[in-house]
Design a protein around this motif. Sequence first.
Motif, PDB file in Angstrom:
ATOM      1  N   TYR A 226       0.827  -1.208   0.000  1.00  0.00           N
ATOM      2  CA  TYR A 226       0.000   0.000   0.000  1.00  0.00           C
ATOM      3  C   TYR A 226       0.862   1.260   0.000  1.00  0.00           C
ATOM      4  O   TYR A 226       2.055   1.204   0.275  1.00  0.00           O
ATOM      5  CB  TYR A 226      -1.013   0.006   1.139  1.00  0.00           C
ATOM      6  CG  TYR A 226      -0.470  -0.004   2.562  1.00  0.00           C
ATOM      7  CD1 TYR A 226      -0.530  -1.158   3.334  1.00  0.00           C
ATOM      8  CD2 TYR A 226       0.052   1.138   3.152  1.00  0.00           C
ATOM      9  CE1 TYR A 226      -0.071  -1.179   4.647  1.00  0.00           C
ATOM     10  CE2 TYR A 226       0.516   1.137   4.460  1.00  0.00           C
ATOM     11  CZ  TYR A 226       0.457  -0.021   5.198  1.00  0.00           C
ATOM     12  OH  TYR A 226       0.914  -0.029   6.494  1.00  0.00           O
ATOM     13  N   SER A 227       0.214   2.385  -0.341  1.00  0.00           N
ATOM     14  CA  SER A 227       0.884   3.679  -0.496  1.00  0.00           C
ATOM     15  C   SER A 227       2.036   3.617  -1.494  1.00  0.00           C
ATOM     16  O   SER A 227       3.108   4.184  -1.253  1.00  0.00           O
ATOM     17  CB  SER A 227       1.370   4.209   0.862  1.00  0.00           C
ATOM     18  OG  SER A 227       0.311   4.260   1.788  1.00  0.00           O
ATOM     19  N   PRO A 228       1.843   2.963  -2.642  1.00  0.00           N
ATOM     20  CA  PRO A 228       2.932   2.812  -3.613  1.00  0.00           C
ATOM     21  C   PRO A 228       3.335   4.140  -4.255  1.00  0.00           C
ATOM     22  O   PRO A 228       4.485   4.302  -4.669  1.00  0.00           O
ATOM     23  CB  PRO A 228       2.356   1.855  -4.663  1.00  0.00           C
ATOM     24  CG  PRO A 228       0.874   2.066  -4.584  1.00  0.00           C
ATOM     25  CD  PRO A 228       0.594   2.324  -3.127  1.00  0.00           C
ATOM     26  N   LEU A 229       2.385   5.078  -4.355  1.00  0.00           N
ATOM     27  CA  LEU A 229       2.684   6.351  -5.033  1.00  0.00           C
ATOM     28  C   LEU A 229       3.130   7.436  -4.055  1.00  0.00           C
ATOM     29  O   LEU A 229       3.366   8.565  -4.466  1.00  0.00           O
ATOM     30  CB  LEU A 229       1.440   6.830  -5.796  1.00  0.00           C
ATOM     31  CG  LEU A 229       0.984   5.936  -6.960  1.00  0.00           C
ATOM     32  CD1 LEU A 229      -0.315   6.467  -7.571  1.00  0.00           C
ATOM     33  CD2 LEU A 229       2.070   5.848  -8.027  1.00  0.00           C
ATOM     34  N   LEU A 230       3.261   7.079  -2.796  1.00  0.00           N
ATOM     35  CA  LEU A 230       3.585   8.091  -1.773  1.00  0.00           C
ATOM     36  C   LEU A 230       2.690   9.323  -1.974  1.00  0.00           C
ATOM     37  O   LEU A 230       3.166  10.457  -2.045  1.00  0.00           O
ATOM     38  CB  LEU A 230       5.076   8.457  -1.822  1.00  0.00           C
ATOM     39  CG  LEU A 230       6.036   7.319  -1.463  1.00  0.00           C
ATOM     40  CD1 LEU A 230       7.495   7.759  -1.631  1.00  0.00           C
ATOM     41  CD2 LEU A 230       5.813   6.818  -0.029  1.00  0.00           C
ATOM     42  N   SER A 231       1.398   9.035  -2.148  1.00  0.00           N
ATOM     43  CA  SER A 231       0.359  10.069  -2.321  1.00  0.00           C
ATOM     44  C   SER A 231       0.584  10.957  -3.542  1.00  0.00           C
ATOM     45  O   SER A 231       0.027  12.058  -3.606  1.00  0.00           O
ATOM     46  CB  SER A 231       0.241  10.950  -1.067  1.00  0.00           C
ATOM     47  OG  SER A 231       0.016  10.154   0.061  1.00  0.00           O
ATOM     48  N   GLY A 232       1.368  10.524  -4.491  1.00  0.00           N
ATOM     49  CA  GLY A 232       1.610  11.327  -5.694  1.00  0.00           C
ATOM     50  C   GLY A 232       2.956  12.035  -5.674  1.00  0.00           C
ATOM     51  O   GLY A 232       3.297  12.778  -6.603  1.00  0.00           O
TER      52      GLY A 232
END
Length: 321
Positions: A226-232
């Motif tokens: 989870y959170s692979p994109l570090l929120s963008g």
Amino acid sequence: MELTEILAEVPVPSMAVGTMYFGTTVPAAEAHSVLDVAHEQGAWFWDTANNYAFWAKGGTGDESEKCLGDWLATRGPRAREEVMLATKVGARPRPGSVGLSDPMGLSAAALREQLTDSLKRLNTAHVDVLYAHIDDRTVPLEETVGVLGELQAEGLTRAIAASNLRADRLAKAVDAGGPSGSGYAALQQRFTYLVPDSEADLSPHVLLDGPIEQICINAGIAMLGYSPLLSGAYTRDDRPLPDGYATSANDAALGELHSVSDQVGLDAGQVVLAWMGQRDRPVLPVIGLSGPEQVDSALHAVSTALPVEALTRLDAARSSA
Ligand SMILES: NC(=O)c1ccc[n+]([C@@H]2O[C@H](COP(=O)([O-])OP(=O)(O)OC[C@H]3O[C@@H](n4cnc5c(N)ncnc54)[C@H](OP(=O)(O)O)[C@@H]3O)[C@@H](O)[C@H]2O)c1
């Protein structure tokens, strides 16, 4: 049941749609448009929890599951057969408590009560994957693993899984299941391309690190991140890297990421998503998506094959960070 067997039943792309803010920060109508696009395009593996998102403004923890349940109620039984629903229980604040200091937890009674409520909100008779959301050290692991197995045997979930376990506790959970193992089909932990500083406080999140990967591989447990994109943060100026990630040790890894991004024509976040599924130890990304264009972007990323030499360069830069 193995997660790979469930996912192989329908040709789903290698990603899960994260719905943490559906019904709170992402209003239900917009969330339903995202689900419509995801459904139309075959992104059928949806991830929620029974506490999303109690910490958001106006949130109680019911919203995400209810948003998915309302969508399913209006789209009919065929849609429910197609979609694979994963929910998590254990980390919902006990009534009257605040935050995660007193969660409902993972005792036999609490698991049964929480799943009953989740199934009502989701408008379904069963889920496809049921996660123990946290490590509840007040309950023997044997009890948690045992009742999850019972819920699976009763047909209320097709697979059982864990989330946010440290390596020693995952090993104990595997042992607690006896010779056939814990029965956990999957483990969901925090994971992306950049590795945070070892001192970073990510609580309540727990990272997927090398020792945990090894236990999963030995025990045949599928890995999700989870959170692979570090929120963008890989692509957006308005999203700085979270604390612990903006280290000089990560400079070379970020440089390689952007070099591969230029080479293959994906943005840096898309490269991360593609890399996760194509590394030697694949990790299925659980991606937060708040608009139809983000669904398109994620699907394009996970269906793009990265050149082997690019994967090698990314791995090397990551492991030397
Ligand atoms: N097991 C656990 O304990 C746990 C913990 C956390 C999360 N999760 C699961 O993991 C999911 C994802 O977590 P997350 O929201 O932290 O992770 P994330 O995937 O790192 O970040 C999602 C955010 O990134 C932005 N984004 C998405 N696509 C983008 C794109 N193409 N370009 C630029 N920005 C983009 C969006 O922000 P905007 O919406 O602001 O546009 C989106 O909300 C959750 O929904 C949940 O299902 C599980």
